[in-house]
Design an enzyme around this catalytic site. Structure first.
Site, PDB file in Angstrom:
ATOM      1  CB  SER A 179      -7.056   6.419  -7.283  1.00 27.67           C
ATOM      2  OG  SER A 179      -7.429   5.065  -7.407  1.00 27.67           O
ATOM      3  CG  HIS A 207      -5.190  10.047  -5.343  1.00 23.38           C
ATOM      4  ND1 HIS A 207      -4.617  10.421  -6.544  1.00 23.38           N
ATOM      5  CD2 HIS A 207      -5.236   8.701  -5.345  1.00 23.38           C
ATOM      6  CE1 HIS A 207      -4.354   9.335  -7.243  1.00 23.38           C
ATOM      7  NE2 HIS A 207      -4.710   8.274  -6.548  1.00 23.38           N
ATOM      8  CE  LYS A 239      -0.831   8.366  -7.397  1.00 25.86           C
ATOM      9  NZ  LYS A 239      -1.193   7.105  -6.778  1.00 25.86           N
TER      10      LYS A 239
HETATM   11  C1  PLP Z   1      -1.088   5.797  -6.951  1.00 22.43           C
HETATM   12  C2  PLP Z   1      -1.641   5.071  -5.798  1.00 22.43           C
HETATM   13  C3  PLP Z   1      -0.875   4.146  -5.097  1.00 22.43           C
HETATM   14  C4  PLP Z   1       0.489   3.734  -5.566  1.00 22.43           C
HETATM   15  O1  PLP Z   1       1.411   4.716  -5.351  1.00 22.43           O
HETATM   16  P1  PLP Z   1       2.731   4.737  -6.260  1.00 22.43           P
HETATM   17  O2  PLP Z   1       3.673   5.570  -5.502  1.00 22.43           O
HETATM   18  O3  PLP Z   1       2.308   5.305  -7.563  1.00 22.43           O
HETATM   19  O4  PLP Z   1       3.177   3.309  -6.394  1.00 22.43           O
HETATM   20  C5  PLP Z   1      -1.406   3.568  -3.977  1.00 22.43           C
HETATM   21  N1  PLP Z   1      -2.655   3.875  -3.566  1.00 22.43           N
HETATM   22  C6  PLP Z   1      -3.432   4.743  -4.221  1.00 22.43           C
HETATM   23  C7  PLP Z   1      -4.796   5.038  -3.721  1.00 22.43           C
HETATM   24  C8  PLP Z   1      -2.957   5.353  -5.370  1.00 22.43           C
HETATM   25  O5  PLP Z   1      -3.725   6.166  -6.053  1.00 22.43           O
END
Ligand code: PLP
Length: 394
Positions: A179, A207, A239
């Site tokens: 991320s 992602h 996302k």
């Molecule tokens: C954003 C993210 C999460 C968390 O997801 P949310 O739905 O925002 O709680 C978990 N793992 C990765 C790699 C992320 O980038």
């Protein structure tokens, strides 16, 4: 007293001294690529809305329609009366889309990771994770009580050393797309090692889902790895899908076990039916509008090449996540503020989120951005390199 202001003051002021103090900036209004703070409109290069779906009219329409018939909140946990037909349809379609028998919805990716690791693992197990994995995987791992080691980022030889010495039943967890760096995990090599050492591979494709692969199925599709070989994958809806929530997709017995025993699933209010309905439409759109993936990727590559040409240190990323490594916290904050004053939003990412000395600006290039908007950013970066001394910071 341990909870007095004086007790917390040293830690809090240390945060400030290190330039790592963070505060959310409430925005008033947002469009696909712009965001307004106190009447000041900025070009937004900070969101994770990679496909530009958060403002898609069809998705808004789906949400409004569901709002009318289902209300705002789910009103309870899924196993009580929080599971609407939108939730059920979303689980079914996510499973089908990802070529797996079952899916289970969570209110966030954070809780999904916590649930998977702390429910499947205990002190009898071993857990190996990539060093750069998301904080929720780290947290879930610590919480599980499993024997827990992290391998050097993307280092399969290091992982194999760990697997070789391990006799406990083992789970290997990795981000699909990292991320804060934007690079992609070496999935085929990970799978091969996990098969060789009988380890369960858990991929957090927060992602990659929607972004990677011809149809947007994520990292497995990107590498042409058969879905059947991936027992358990986490996908987020907040996302690329532009909504919120998450799902774990996988083999039937694993999903059944999570549904029966995962406390972060059982004891929490289900995601809103409005969000579930919106995600259902978003899931269709990532298939109907593949141009969004192509555009985000092409624009990101263009941005990357131009920034490197200016002498900036860019993380080696082929995804919409394009971090520009600045070095010190102060320098990252300075560049972020400098851009803010000139109408561009890009967040400074600092330790402990990233390793010390690698503070960065994490730009995200999305399908909603135009080439002209990316050029606006690039010309500001050229100006910053010439006047602010930030290029070649490392
Ligand atoms: C954003 C993210 C999460 C968390 O997801 P949310 O739905 O925002 O709680 C978990 N793992 C990765 C790699 C992320 O980038």
């Amino acid at each position: 007293m341990w909870f007095s202001a004086a007790h917390f003051a040293p830690t809090l002021s240390e945060r400030q001294r290190q330039n790592t103090w963070r505060t959310p900036q409430p925005w008033c209004e947002a469009q696909a690529t712009t965001i307004s703070y106190q009447g000041k409109r900025l070009l937004n290069f900070a969101s994770n809305d990679y496909l530009g779906l958060a403002h898609h009219p069809d998705i808004k329409q789906a949400a409004i329609k569901a709002l009318r018939v289902a209300g705002v909140g789910s009103t309870s946990a899924a196993l009580v009366c929080g599971q609407s037909h939108y939730h059920a349809a979303l689980e079914e379609r996510l499973a089908t889309f990802m070529g797996k028998p079952k899916a289970l919805l969570f209110s966030s990716g954070y809780t999904a990771n916590l649930a998977v690791l702390s429910t499947l693992l205990n002190a009898k197990h071993a857990l190996f994770q990539d060093r750069l994995n998301h904080a929720s995987l780290l947290e879930g791992g610590l919480h599980s009580g499993a024997y827990f080691r992290r391998y050097r980022h993307g280092d399969m030889a290091h992982l194999e050393q760990l697997l070789k010495r391990q006799e406990k039943p083992t789970l290997v967890a990795t981000d699909g797309v990292f991320s804060m760096d934007g690079d992609i995990a070496p999935l085929p090599a990970l799978l091969q090692l996990c098969q060789q050492y009988n380890a369960l591979l858990y991929v957090d494709d927060a992602h990659g889902f929607g972004v990677l692969g011809a149809q947007g199925r994520g990292i497995a599709e990107h590498f042409g790895v058969p879905f059947a070989s991936l027992p358990l994958t986490m996908v987020t809806l907040g996302k690329a899908l532009g909504v919120s929530g998450a799902a774990v997709v996988g083999d039937e017995h694993l999903i059944d076990y999570l549904q029966q025993f995962a406390k972060p699933y059982i004891f929490t209010t289900a995601m809103s039916p409005v969000m579930a309905a919106a995600a259902l439409r978003a899931l269709e759109l990532i298939q109907e509008e593949p141009w969004r993936r192509e555009k985000a990727t092409t624009l990101a590559r263009y941005f990357h090449q131009e920034a490197v040409r200016m002498g900036y240190t860019m993380a080696p990323s082929n995804t919409p996540i394009q971090p520009l490594i600045v070095g010190t916290n102060g320098a990252a904050l300075h560049l972020s503020h400098w851009l803010f004053e000139r109408g561009v939003l890009a967040t400074a990412i600092r330790p402990p989120t990233v390793p010390l000395g690698t503070a960065r600006l994490r730009f995200t290039i999305t399908a909603a951005h135009s080439r002209a908007e990316v050029d606006t950013l690039l010309s500001l970066l050229a100006q910053a390199a010439a006047t602010q001394g930030v290029a070649k910071a490392r």
